[in-house]
Write an enzyme that holds these catalytic residues in place. Sequence first.
Site, PDB file in Angstrom:
ATOM      1  N   ASP A   4      -7.068   0.263  12.870  1.00 26.44           N
ATOM      2  CA  ASP A   4      -7.044   1.338  11.711  1.00 26.44           C
ATOM      3  C   ASP A   4      -7.929   1.241  10.793  1.00 26.44           C
ATOM      4  O   ASP A   4      -8.266  -0.025  10.278  1.00 26.44           O
ATOM      5  CB  ASP A   4      -5.515   1.237  11.269  1.00 26.44           C
ATOM      6  CG  ASP A   4      -5.053   2.340  10.386  1.00 26.44           C
ATOM      7  OD1 ASP A   4      -5.893   2.828   9.621  1.00 26.44           O
ATOM      8  OD2 ASP A   4      -4.103   2.487  10.317  1.00 26.44           O
ATOM      9  N   ASP A  50      -8.316   1.829   8.093  1.00 28.54           N
ATOM     10  CA  ASP A  50      -7.766   1.120   6.807  1.00 28.54           C
ATOM     11  C   ASP A  50      -7.861  -0.221   6.471  1.00 28.54           C
ATOM     12  O   ASP A  50      -7.484  -0.736   5.205  1.00 28.54           O
ATOM     13  CB  ASP A  50      -6.506   2.016   6.420  1.00 28.54           C
ATOM     14  CG  ASP A  50      -5.256   1.499   6.851  1.00 28.54           C
ATOM     15  OD1 ASP A  50      -5.047   0.440   7.405  1.00 28.54           O
ATOM     16  OD2 ASP A  50      -4.185   2.192   6.912  1.00 28.54           O
ATOM     17  N   HIS A  54      -2.192   7.219  13.658  1.00 29.72           N
ATOM     18  CA  HIS A  54      -2.078   5.738  14.130  1.00 29.72           C
ATOM     19  C   HIS A  54      -0.908   5.896  15.399  1.00 29.72           C
ATOM     20  O   HIS A  54      -0.702   5.084  16.217  1.00 29.72           O
ATOM     21  CB  HIS A  54      -2.035   4.634  13.270  1.00 29.72           C
ATOM     22  CG  HIS A  54      -2.620   3.328  14.069  1.00 29.72           C
ATOM     23  ND1 HIS A  54      -2.929   2.109  13.360  1.00 29.72           N
ATOM     24  CD2 HIS A  54      -2.875   3.174  15.291  1.00 29.72           C
ATOM     25  CE1 HIS A  54      -3.094   1.283  14.101  1.00 29.72           C
ATOM     26  NE2 HIS A  54      -3.196   1.810  15.258  1.00 29.72           N
ATOM     27  N   HIS A  57       3.333   7.509  12.052  1.00 30.75           N
ATOM     28  CA  HIS A  57       2.272   6.446  12.143  1.00 30.75           C
ATOM     29  C   HIS A  57       2.409   5.081  11.416  1.00 30.75           C
ATOM     30  O   HIS A  57       1.475   4.056  11.825  1.00 30.75           O
ATOM     31  CB  HIS A  57       1.010   7.109  11.188  1.00 30.75           C
ATOM     32  CG  HIS A  57       1.118   7.121   9.987  1.00 30.75           C
ATOM     33  ND1 HIS A  57      -0.167   7.396   9.179  1.00 30.75           N
ATOM     34  CD2 HIS A  57       2.024   7.135   9.128  1.00 30.75           C
ATOM     35  CE1 HIS A  57       0.172   7.284   7.795  1.00 30.75           C
ATOM     36  NE2 HIS A  57       1.528   7.167   7.614  1.00 30.75           N
ATOM     37  N   ASP A 110      -5.180  -3.516  10.624  1.00 24.96           N
ATOM     38  CA  ASP A 110      -4.603  -2.668   9.739  1.00 24.96           C
ATOM     39  C   ASP A 110      -4.348  -3.284   8.523  1.00 24.96           C
ATOM     40  O   ASP A 110      -4.172  -4.519   8.332  1.00 24.96           O
ATOM     41  CB  ASP A 110      -3.331  -2.267  10.546  1.00 24.96           C
ATOM     42  CG  ASP A 110      -2.951  -0.671  10.158  1.00 24.96           C
ATOM     43  OD1 ASP A 110      -2.645  -0.426   8.962  1.00 24.96           O
ATOM     44  OD2 ASP A 110      -2.615  -0.082  11.419  1.00 24.96           O
ATOM     45  N   GLU A 113      -7.087   6.903  11.979  1.00 27.40           N
ATOM     46  CA  GLU A 113      -6.882   7.156  10.387  1.00 27.40           C
ATOM     47  C   GLU A 113      -8.029   7.461   9.792  1.00 27.40           C
ATOM     48  O   GLU A 113      -8.267   7.445   8.450  1.00 27.40           O
ATOM     49  CB  GLU A 113      -6.138   5.953   9.962  1.00 27.40           C
ATOM     50  CG  GLU A 113      -4.721   5.687  10.201  1.00 27.40           C
ATOM     51  CD  GLU A 113      -3.626   6.856  10.020  1.00 27.40           C
ATOM     52  OE1 GLU A 113      -3.943   7.282   8.781  1.00 27.40           O
ATOM     53  OE2 GLU A 113      -2.492   6.960  10.631  1.00 27.40           O
ATOM     54  N   HIS A 133      -1.548  -2.210   7.020  1.00 26.23           N
ATOM     55  CA  HIS A 133      -0.029  -2.056   7.117  1.00 26.23           C
ATOM     56  C   HIS A 133       0.287  -2.787   8.336  1.00 26.23           C
ATOM     57  O   HIS A 133      -0.289  -3.031   9.299  1.00 26.23           O
ATOM     58  CB  HIS A 133       0.243  -0.507   7.095  1.00 26.23           C
ATOM     59  CG  HIS A 133      -0.369   0.232   6.020  1.00 26.23           C
ATOM     60  ND1 HIS A 133      -1.610   0.911   5.933  1.00 26.23           N
ATOM     61  CD2 HIS A 133      -0.048   0.567   4.848  1.00 26.23           C
ATOM     62  CE1 HIS A 133      -2.144   1.524   4.960  1.00 26.23           C
ATOM     63  NE2 HIS A 133      -1.094   1.214   4.421  1.00 26.23           N
ATOM     64  N   ASP A 191       2.545  -1.291  10.432  1.00 26.47           N
ATOM     65  CA  ASP A 191       3.113  -0.142  11.323  1.00 26.47           C
ATOM     66  C   ASP A 191       3.964  -0.609  12.459  1.00 26.47           C
ATOM     67  O   ASP A 191       4.176  -0.368  13.460  1.00 26.47           O
ATOM     68  CB  ASP A 191       1.606   0.271  12.266  1.00 26.47           C
ATOM     69  CG  ASP A 191       0.694   0.914  11.535  1.00 26.47           C
ATOM     70  OD1 ASP A 191       0.855   1.191  10.350  1.00 26.47           O
ATOM     71  OD2 ASP A 191      -0.659   0.840  11.908  1.00 26.47           O
TER      72      ASP A 191
HETATM   73 MN   LIG Z   1      -2.167   1.806  11.008  1.00 28.50          MN
END
Ligand SMILES: [Mn+2]
Length: 306
Positions: free
Chosen positions: A233, A235, A102, A146, A129, A278, A131, A133
């Site tokens: 992302d 994820d 990312h 990332h 995402d 990702e 996360h 980030d």
């Molecule tokens: Mn990310």
Amino acid sequence: MLENKNIRIIGVPSDLGASRRGVDMGPSALRIANIGPRLRQLGYKVEDTGNIPIPVRESISQAQDAHAKYLPEIAAASKGLKDKVYQSLKEGHIPLVLGGDHSLAIGSIAGLTKFYSEQKEKIGIIWMDAHGDINTPETSASGNIHGMPLAHSLGIGHKDLLAISDKSPMADASRTVLIGIRDLDPGERTTIRELGVRAFTMRDIDEMGMRAVIQEAIKVATNGTAGFHLSFDVDCMDPTVAPGVGTPVRGGTTYREGHLAMELLHDSGKLLSMDVTEVNPVLDVSNQTADLAVEMVLSAFGKRIL
Ligand SMILES: [Mn+2]
């Protein structure tokens, strides 16, 4: 509805921003899942410009800054990507950036910002995402870049990464939205609050429903902007449907929530550019995560059930 029917694909085969290996193969996996031909079936003219050159990790011998690993290499790649994204917009093509980890969003958003600031317009950011980030080299425990691209897009972090963009911050925090988050570092919680980034956690999605979350996100990211960048992302999706990602976290968005989010974002007509990041073929099963990511891209570009 998007009026522009030209898409330009740019691959960024990098895993330098991550500690787990394999997302450098993401662009191949997405191409093997027929991202280009499937977008053409939707009526787009699709150009694939290949990949940005990325050095192989094993070929890099110098010692790494423990707080920002592979920073010189990531900065160089980000500059290259920024130029490609900017050029793509100049020539009337919607940039679709395939990652890769990312960290590529720094270059992607820098290119978009350059183009729109020349038009005297602002951009919004929608960041999907697991996360945040939004670490900086100071708050990151891993030093993996990332985990830092949103911070740098919003004007905080390492000077060499901030310098990639002609304009910093690249977008206003008040026009930036995080969606799907469920794994934050302590420093990231503070930064999200201090900068005033609108954040929809998985709990918010559970409570409000994806439709209300996306409607609110579109409002925030299109307020006084030309439109928004979608940094997706993979994820953010639940690992049961997306096992092949760099950093899986359970409790993510379902298959249908993902599609609905993308369908609504498309309907806004304000999608300016998109990252898909990702995808990790090493952890995937028969390329199903890349195939899922392509399905999400198709919905973001207007594929409908009926
Ligand atoms: Mn990310």
